[in-house]
Design a protein around this motif. Structure first.
Motif, PDB file in Angstrom:
ATOM      1  N   VAL A  63      61.731  -9.981  69.850  1.00 41.93           N
ATOM      2  CA  VAL A  63      62.072 -10.222  71.254  1.00 41.93           C
ATOM      3  C   VAL A  63      61.130  -9.443  72.171  1.00 41.93           C
ATOM      4  O   VAL A  63      60.804  -8.274  71.920  1.00 41.93           O
ATOM      5  CB  VAL A  63      63.540  -9.833  71.529  1.00 41.93           C
ATOM      6  CG1 VAL A  63      63.839  -9.806  73.028  1.00 41.93           C
ATOM      7  CG2 VAL A  63      64.472 -10.814  70.823  1.00 41.93           C
ATOM      8  N   THR A  64      60.702 -10.087  73.247  1.00 42.57           N
ATOM      9  CA  THR A  64      59.818  -9.462  74.233  1.00 42.57           C
ATOM     10  C   THR A  64      60.487  -9.467  75.608  1.00 42.57           C
ATOM     11  O   THR A  64      61.551 -10.070  75.798  1.00 42.57           O
ATOM     12  CB  THR A  64      58.486 -10.212  74.329  1.00 42.57           C
ATOM     13  OG1 THR A  64      58.738 -11.537  74.834  1.00 42.57           O
ATOM     14  CG2 THR A  64      57.816 -10.298  72.961  1.00 42.57           C
ATOM     15  N   ALA A  65      59.848  -8.826  76.565  1.00 37.62           N
ATOM     16  CA  ALA A  65      60.371  -8.805  77.933  1.00 37.62           C
ATOM     17  C   ALA A  65      60.443 -10.216  78.510  1.00 37.62           C
ATOM     18  O   ALA A  65      61.341 -10.523  79.302  1.00 37.62           O
ATOM     19  CB  ALA A  65      59.504  -7.907  78.815  1.00 37.62           C
ATOM     20  N   VAL A 103      72.267  -5.615  75.625  1.00 40.55           N
ATOM     21  CA  VAL A 103      71.006  -5.890  74.935  1.00 40.55           C
ATOM     22  C   VAL A 103      70.121  -4.646  74.949  1.00 40.55           C
ATOM     23  O   VAL A 103      69.508  -4.278  73.934  1.00 40.55           O
ATOM     24  CB  VAL A 103      70.281  -7.086  75.586  1.00 40.55           C
ATOM     25  CG1 VAL A 103      68.914  -7.301  74.940  1.00 40.55           C
ATOM     26  CG2 VAL A 103      71.127  -8.344  75.466  1.00 40.55           C
ATOM     27  N   SER A 104      70.055  -3.980  76.086  1.00 43.81           N
ATOM     28  CA  SER A 104      69.253  -2.762  76.195  1.00 43.81           C
ATOM     29  C   SER A 104      69.773  -1.690  75.246  1.00 43.81           C
ATOM     30  O   SER A 104      68.987  -0.954  74.630  1.00 43.81           O
ATOM     31  CB  SER A 104      69.270  -2.251  77.637  1.00 43.81           C
ATOM     32  OG  SER A 104      68.497  -1.071  77.766  1.00 43.81           O
ATOM     33  N   GLY A 105      71.101  -1.601  75.106  1.00 45.27           N
ATOM     34  CA  GLY A 105      71.684  -0.628  74.183  1.00 45.27           C
ATOM     35  C   GLY A 105      71.286  -0.897  72.746  1.00 45.27           C
ATOM     36  O   GLY A 105      71.008   0.033  71.975  1.00 45.27           O
ATOM     37  N   VAL A 123      63.895  -4.608  77.319  1.00 41.95           N
ATOM     38  CA  VAL A 123      64.640  -4.814  78.570  1.00 41.95           C
ATOM     39  C   VAL A 123      64.081  -3.878  79.632  1.00 41.95           C
ATOM     40  O   VAL A 123      64.234  -2.657  79.525  1.00 41.95           O
ATOM     41  CB  VAL A 123      66.142  -4.555  78.383  1.00 41.95           C
ATOM     42  CG1 VAL A 123      66.889  -4.806  79.688  1.00 41.95           C
ATOM     43  CG2 VAL A 123      66.702  -5.424  77.268  1.00 41.95           C
ATOM     44  N   PRO A 124      63.403  -4.390  80.663  1.00 38.99           N
ATOM     45  CA  PRO A 124      62.824  -3.520  81.694  1.00 38.99           C
ATOM     46  C   PRO A 124      63.916  -2.757  82.450  1.00 38.99           C
ATOM     47  O   PRO A 124      65.024  -3.255  82.641  1.00 38.99           O
ATOM     48  CB  PRO A 124      62.106  -4.498  82.631  1.00 38.99           C
ATOM     49  CG  PRO A 124      61.934  -5.751  81.830  1.00 38.99           C
ATOM     50  CD  PRO A 124      63.110  -5.824  80.918  1.00 38.99           C
ATOM     51  N   ARG A 125      63.605  -1.542  82.846  1.00 34.19           N
ATOM     52  CA  ARG A 125      64.541  -0.758  83.654  1.00 34.19           C
ATOM     53  C   ARG A 125      64.671  -1.330  85.059  1.00 34.19           C
ATOM     54  O   ARG A 125      65.655  -1.092  85.742  1.00 34.19           O
ATOM     55  CB  ARG A 125      64.087   0.703  83.728  1.00 34.19           C
ATOM     56  CG  ARG A 125      64.212   1.450  82.408  1.00 34.19           C
ATOM     57  CD  ARG A 125      63.810   2.895  82.580  1.00 34.19           C
ATOM     58  NE  ARG A 125      64.016   3.645  81.360  1.00 34.19           N
ATOM     59  CZ  ARG A 125      65.147   4.254  81.030  1.00 34.19           C
ATOM     60  NH1 ARG A 125      66.182   4.188  81.866  1.00 34.19           N
ATOM     61  NH2 ARG A 125      65.267   4.924  79.910  1.00 34.19           N
ATOM     62  N   GLY A 126      63.673  -2.055  85.489  1.00 32.36           N
ATOM     63  CA  GLY A 126      63.677  -2.643  86.823  1.00 32.36           C
ATOM     64  C   GLY A 126      62.267  -3.092  87.165  1.00 32.36           C
ATOM     65  O   GLY A 126      61.363  -3.085  86.327  1.00 32.36           O
TER      66      GLY A 126
END
Length: 353
Positions: A63-65, A103-105, A123-126
């Protein structure tokens, strides 16, 4: 042979509900979550991960961004159709933000393991903005903007109608625990006999959110309904240590479920002719009334079991009388200052003449 992601619910050897999705790493993560979170959190994470990988359609380590942004667009749905309530389409912003957090977790866990091909969290932080100065965090906007909305509460007349529409002492005791003591649904259902301090009119909350324990006072009306339930209604053969159990049917004497409590409340709401009255709205109503009655914000925080007082500040805005009183007091001071300045200027002009 299951196909990933295929959500399977099963009972562990210790009798607890567990979940699998069919991938070794994801299932190990769900075991990790089960060991540190409450059942509702585990269930939410399992469903969130199933939703994500059903859309991504990839091996978790690939999985990618870009897949995350595709998932975000998918959850938003057709932007030509929006809800009138929040002007959003697809799932609510809160639900999407929670799914991204799940998902980020997972990927934070895979990175921390150190034995997987995953070297960074996809998962980008923002998203960085062009704002100058400050830290990187202060110049980052979230992927999903979650609106800060005020929770709904029940007016006193509607709360009385709801309580009056309940058919058993058990149901009244459960509703009053939320309406008068501000308990969450899981906290009401998690009450055990050793948690009831009748002499002190207090309840020990062990099943609190995040595993936090607290002791809260409760009104006499709750203890009156509780006493009537235990004396007249609770099956004598019930072996459950939970206070609130099923009264009829094949599950008689077993602990009442969250679905059972929701069904009871839905029936009472229908009989009372109310459009809304959920368990959480009863809790919001209690905490708002306590603040309106002058209870200190820190005390409301302790009653609610909020980890941060920022979560409690919302009740300042719900308590209309408090806000109106604060506004009137400030306006009077402003008017008094303006009058004093005008009087001073008049005196100075008189002295010059």
């Amino acid at each position: 042979m299951s196909t990933f992601p295929c959500l399977v619910r099963f009972m562990s050897g210790s009798g607890h509900v567990r979940y699998r999705l069919g991938d070794r790493l994801v299932d190990r993560y769900l075991e990790f979550v089960a060991g540190r979170c409450r059942p509702n959190t585990l269930r939410a994470v399992a469903f969130d991960l199933k939703a994500f990988f059903a859309v991504a359609g990839k091996n978790p380590v690939e999985v990618t961004a870009a897949d995350v942004f595709d998932f975000l667009a998918h959850q938003r749905g057709d932007r030509r159709v929006v809800r009138l309530a929040d002007r959003e389409s697809g799932l609510s912003a809160r639900t999407i933000a929670r799914r991204l957090s799940s998902v980020s977790g997972l990927y934070a866990y895979l990175v921390a393991r150190g034995d997987t091909p995953v070297q960074a969290n996809p998962v980008p932080r923002g998203l960085l903005t062009r704002r100058q100065g400050g830290t990187k965090t202060s110049r980052t906007v979230p992927l999903v903007r979650v609106p800060r909305t005020l929770p709904r509460i029940l007016p006193p007349a509607e709360a009385d109608r709801l309580v009056g529409a309940l058919r058993t002492h058990r149901d009244r005791a459960m509703v009053l625990a939320m309406l008068l003591a501000g308990l969450r649904r899981c906290e009401v259902l998690g009450l055990r006999f050793e948690d009831i301090q009748v002499a002190d009119r207090r309840l020990v909350i062990v099943e609190g959110k995040g595993g936090h324990h607290r002791v809260v006072p409760a009104a006499n009306r709750f203890f009156d309904a509780l006493g009537a339930y235990l004396h007249d209604e609770r099956p004598g053969a019930a072996r459950a240590d939970r206070v609130f159990v099923v009264l009829k049917g094949p599950r008689r004497g077993l602990p009442l479920s969250a679905e059972g409590l929701d069904e009871i409340l839905a029936g009472a709401r229908r009989r009372a002719g109310l459009e809304h009255a959920t368990c959480h709205e009863l809790r919001h109503t209690c905490l708002t009334r306590l603040r309106e009655a002058g209870m200190a914000l820190e005390a409301v925080q302790a009653q609610a079991g909020h980890a941060s007082i920022e979560s409690t500040r919302v009740y300042l805005h719900l308590a209309n009388d408090w806000l109106a009183g604060e506004y009137r007091r400030a306006a009077e001071l402003i008017d008094a200052d303006a009058a004093a300045v005008a009087e001073m200027l008049a005196v100075q002009e008189a002295a010059v003449r």
